[in-house]
Scaffold this motif. Structure first.
Motif, PDB file in Angstrom:
ATOM      1  N   ALA A  44     -47.422  12.891  41.412  1.00  0.00           N
ATOM      2  CA  ALA A  44     -47.122  13.034  39.988  1.00  0.00           C
ATOM      3  C   ALA A  44     -46.566  11.730  39.402  1.00  0.00           C
ATOM      4  CB  ALA A  44     -46.140  14.183  39.775  1.00  0.00           C
ATOM      5  N   HIS A  46     -54.984  21.782  47.914  1.00  0.00           N
ATOM      6  CA  HIS A  46     -54.496  22.597  46.799  1.00  0.00           C
ATOM      7  C   HIS A  46     -55.354  22.345  45.561  1.00  0.00           C
ATOM      8  CE1 HIS A  46     -50.129  22.868  48.599  1.00  0.00           C
ATOM      9  NE2 HIS A  46     -51.060  23.190  49.465  1.00  0.00           N
ATOM     10  N   ALA A  85     -43.283  20.971  40.541  1.00  0.00           N
ATOM     11  CA  ALA A  85     -43.678  20.294  41.795  1.00  0.00           C
ATOM     12  C   ALA A  85     -42.439  20.113  42.674  1.00  0.00           C
ATOM     13  CB  ALA A  85     -44.361  18.962  41.473  1.00  0.00           C
ATOM     14  N   LEU A 104     -51.079  18.262  37.507  1.00  0.00           N
ATOM     15  CA  LEU A 104     -50.930  17.205  38.512  1.00  0.00           C
ATOM     16  C   LEU A 104     -50.655  17.799  39.890  1.00  0.00           C
ATOM     17  CD1 LEU A 104     -48.619  14.756  36.490  1.00  0.00           C
ATOM     18  CD2 LEU A 104     -51.115  15.041  36.359  1.00  0.00           C
ATOM     19  N   TYR A 113     -52.660  29.095  39.758  1.00  0.00           N
ATOM     20  CA  TYR A 113     -52.298  30.410  39.200  1.00  0.00           C
ATOM     21  C   TYR A 113     -51.564  30.266  37.855  1.00  0.00           C
ATOM     22  CZ  TYR A 113     -50.520  35.172  38.828  1.00  0.00           C
ATOM     23  OH  TYR A 113     -50.221  36.441  38.371  1.00  0.00           O
ATOM     24  N   SER A 114     -50.466  29.506  37.854  1.00  0.00           N
ATOM     25  CA  SER A 114     -49.763  29.282  36.571  1.00  0.00           C
ATOM     26  C   SER A 114     -50.662  28.514  35.604  1.00  0.00           C
ATOM     27  CB  SER A 114     -48.450  28.534  36.803  1.00  0.00           C
ATOM     28  OG  SER A 114     -48.668  27.318  37.508  1.00  0.00           O
ATOM     29  N   PHE A 171     -44.756  22.018  31.859  1.00  0.00           N
ATOM     30  CA  PHE A 171     -44.213  22.905  32.888  1.00  0.00           C
ATOM     31  C   PHE A 171     -43.978  22.099  34.156  1.00  0.00           C
ATOM     32  CE2 PHE A 171     -45.193  26.401  36.158  1.00  0.00           C
ATOM     33  CZ  PHE A 171     -43.881  26.858  36.160  1.00  0.00           C
ATOM     34  N   PHE A 197     -50.771  16.641  44.285  1.00  0.00           N
ATOM     35  CA  PHE A 197     -51.036  15.562  45.233  1.00  0.00           C
ATOM     36  C   PHE A 197     -51.714  16.020  46.522  1.00  0.00           C
ATOM     37  CE2 PHE A 197     -46.999  14.937  48.074  1.00  0.00           C
ATOM     38  CZ  PHE A 197     -46.948  16.292  48.314  1.00  0.00           C
ATOM     39  N   ASP A 198     -51.814  17.333  46.735  1.00  0.00           N
ATOM     40  CA  ASP A 198     -52.457  17.820  47.954  1.00  0.00           C
ATOM     41  C   ASP A 198     -53.931  18.122  47.659  1.00  0.00           C
ATOM     42  OD1 ASP A 198     -53.484  19.617  49.932  1.00  0.00           O
ATOM     43  OD2 ASP A 198     -51.432  19.953  50.622  1.00  0.00           O
ATOM     44  N   ILE A 252     -46.157  30.453  46.691  1.00  0.00           N
ATOM     45  CA  ILE A 252     -45.010  30.033  45.886  1.00  0.00           C
ATOM     46  C   ILE A 252     -45.389  29.858  44.414  1.00  0.00           C
ATOM     47  CG2 ILE A 252     -43.706  29.021  47.801  1.00  0.00           C
ATOM     48  CD1 ILE A 252     -44.777  26.278  46.997  1.00  0.00           C
ATOM     49  N   VAL A 288     -45.798  31.200  40.530  1.00  0.00           N
ATOM     50  CA  VAL A 288     -44.947  32.058  39.714  1.00  0.00           C
ATOM     51  C   VAL A 288     -45.430  33.500  39.834  1.00  0.00           C
ATOM     52  CG1 VAL A 288     -44.302  30.273  38.033  1.00  0.00           C
ATOM     53  CG2 VAL A 288     -46.365  31.652  37.622  1.00  0.00           C
ATOM     54  N   GLY A 330     -47.447  20.094  39.259  1.00  0.00           N
ATOM     55  CA  GLY A 330     -47.433  21.017  40.404  1.00  0.00           C
ATOM     56  C   GLY A 330     -48.429  22.145  40.202  1.00  0.00           C
ATOM     57  N   THR A 331     -49.652  21.998  40.741  1.00  0.00           N
ATOM     58  CA  THR A 331     -50.754  22.926  40.460  1.00  0.00           C
ATOM     59  C   THR A 331     -50.829  24.063  41.474  1.00  0.00           C
ATOM     60  OG1 THR A 331     -51.995  20.936  39.823  1.00  0.00           O
ATOM     61  CG2 THR A 331     -53.233  23.001  39.967  1.00  0.00           C
ATOM     62  N   LEU A 332     -50.638  23.747  42.744  1.00  0.00           N
ATOM     63  CA  LEU A 332     -50.892  24.670  43.873  1.00  0.00           C
ATOM     64  C   LEU A 332     -52.324  25.215  43.729  1.00  0.00           C
ATOM     65  CD1 LEU A 332     -49.426  25.831  46.415  1.00  0.00           C
ATOM     66  CD2 LEU A 332     -48.767  27.775  45.019  1.00  0.00           C
TER      67      LEU A 332
HETATM   68  N1  SAH Z   1     -47.266  25.903  39.457  1.00  0.00           N
HETATM   69  C1  SAH Z   1     -47.819  26.598  40.620  1.00  0.00           C
HETATM   70  C2  SAH Z   1     -46.936  26.402  41.844  1.00  0.00           C
HETATM   71  C3  SAH Z   1     -46.713  24.970  42.226  1.00  0.00           C
HETATM   72  S1  SAH Z   1     -46.033  24.815  43.858  1.00  0.00           S
HETATM   73  C4  SAH Z   1     -47.914  28.086  40.291  1.00  0.00           C
HETATM   74  O1  SAH Z   1     -46.914  28.638  39.838  1.00  0.00           O
HETATM   75  O2  SAH Z   1     -48.981  28.680  40.498  1.00  0.00           O
HETATM   76  C5  SAH Z   1     -45.710  23.104  43.889  1.00  0.00           C
HETATM   77  C6  SAH Z   1     -46.956  22.219  44.019  1.00  0.00           C
HETATM   78  O3  SAH Z   1     -46.546  20.872  43.772  1.00  0.00           O
HETATM   79  C7  SAH Z   1     -47.584  22.229  45.415  1.00  0.00           C
HETATM   80  O4  SAH Z   1     -48.971  22.502  45.329  1.00  0.00           O
HETATM   81  C8  SAH Z   1     -47.356  20.813  45.940  1.00  0.00           C
HETATM   82  O5  SAH Z   1     -48.410  20.313  46.747  1.00  0.00           O
HETATM   83  C9  SAH Z   1     -47.251  20.030  44.647  1.00  0.00           C
HETATM   84  N2  SAH Z   1     -46.501  18.767  44.765  1.00  0.00           N
HETATM   85  C10 SAH Z   1     -45.400  18.546  45.522  1.00  0.00           C
HETATM   86  N3  SAH Z   1     -44.983  17.285  45.360  1.00  0.00           N
HETATM   87  C11 SAH Z   1     -45.835  16.690  44.499  1.00  0.00           C
HETATM   88  C12 SAH Z   1     -45.927  15.391  43.929  1.00  0.00           C
HETATM   89  N4  SAH Z   1     -45.039  14.432  44.243  1.00  0.00           N
HETATM   90  N5  SAH Z   1     -46.919  15.129  43.068  1.00  0.00           N
HETATM   91  C13 SAH Z   1     -47.807  16.110  42.736  1.00  0.00           C
HETATM   92  N6  SAH Z   1     -47.772  17.346  43.242  1.00  0.00           N
HETATM   93  C14 SAH Z   1     -46.811  17.636  44.110  1.00  0.00           C
END
Ligand code: SAH
Ligand code: DHB
Ligand code: MG
Length: 224
Positions: A121, A97, A141, A91, A73-74, A138, A93-94, A42, A44, A68-70
């Motif tokens: 976050a 990831h 999340a 930021l 990639y972004s 950006f 939370f997993d 998921i 970008v 939202g790091t995952l």
């Molecule tokens: N920006 C990334 C995609 C992020 S996907 C890219 O484009 O490459 C969303 C991410 O947010 C997931 O890794 C998920 O674990 C994280 N996430 C979800 N809820 C969160 C929260 N409350 N705090 C921090 N991270 C969270």
């Protein structure tokens, strides 16, 4: 009909990537490592990542915040827009990831610029006041948190900060005010908060491509 569109959008994304985005070992292996570790795809799309980089570069951004790091990639795209003494805080939370992302970022040679902060976050954001203002933020999340993230983004901004938010259209579900999907309701709260905020200039753009039908919001902080 839907399927045919997705096929065409993906083919055109492929064409755009071939035209403008040469094979890139750091980005390609970041996606590979994320996939091998079982992370959802998921992130970008490549052309969206490059758009984020291009915007950050156009602004001369020196400090970037990503929510939202995952697998990073972004993050890698955004960090590449920064000068050698720039800084990106992302930021997540997993822990899995964050671990995959940290390795991907190091492999991309960006460990000195990027800091992955582990935690929810909403718990991490209050600690960023001393590192603000950020030039670009950006938001990507959990969608239920978007309205809160927007309010924090404003607190962590200066006049001229650009806030970009992913996934604001969700297959068009966004127009259903009665949606029972909490993600849709989360994005609707975000859109309402942005629309009601006098200190910003905002728009949103629908996108199609390899990641389906979705959209990006662009919010420029003007200070009112
Ligand atoms: N920006 C990334 C995609 C992020 S996907 C890219 O484009 O490459 C969303 C991410 O947010 C997931 O890794 C998920 O674990 C994280 N996430 C979800 N809820 C969160 C929260 N409350 N705090 C921090 N991270 C969270
Ligand atoms: C999905 C896509 C995203 O870009 C994201 O940030 C979260 C979820 C999805 O397609 O489910
Ligand atoms: Mg997203």
């Amino acid at each position: 009909m839907e399927r045919m569109s997705k096929e065409k959008w993906t083919a055109v994304d492929q064409y755009i990537s071939e035209q403008f985005i040469p094979p890139d070992p750091a980005l390609d292996s970041a996606l590979q490592a994320a996939s091998s570790a079982g992370l959802p795809a998921i992130n970008v799309a490549p052309n969206q990542g490059k758009l984020l980089m291009l915007l950050a570069r156009a602004m001369g951004a020196r400090k970037i915040l990503e929510i939202g790091t995952l697998g990073g990639y972004s993050t890698i795209w955004l960090a590449r827009a920064l000068p050698a003494d720039g800084r990106l805080i992302t930021l997540e939370f997993d822990p899995k990831h964050a671990e995959v992302a940290t390795k991907n970022i190091a492999r991309a040679g960006l460990a000195h610029i990027v800091n992955v902060r582990l935690g929810r976050a909403l718990d991490s954001l209050p600690h960023l006041i001393s590192e603000a203002p950020f030039d670009l933020i950006f938001i990507d999340a959990d969608k239920t948190g978007y309205a809160d993230y927007f309010h924090w983004a404003l607190k962590l901004s200066r006049t001229g900060t650009l806030i970009v938010a992913d996934n604001v259209v969700r297959d068009g579900k966004i127009i259903d005010a009665n949606s029972s999907d909490e993600n849709v309701q989360g994005i609707r709260r975000f859109n309402n908060a942005v629309a009601a905020e006098p200190r910003v200039i905002a728009t949103a753009i629908q996108t199609v491509g390899s990641k389906g039908y979705d959209g990006l919001a662009f919010v420029l902080v003007t200070g009112g």
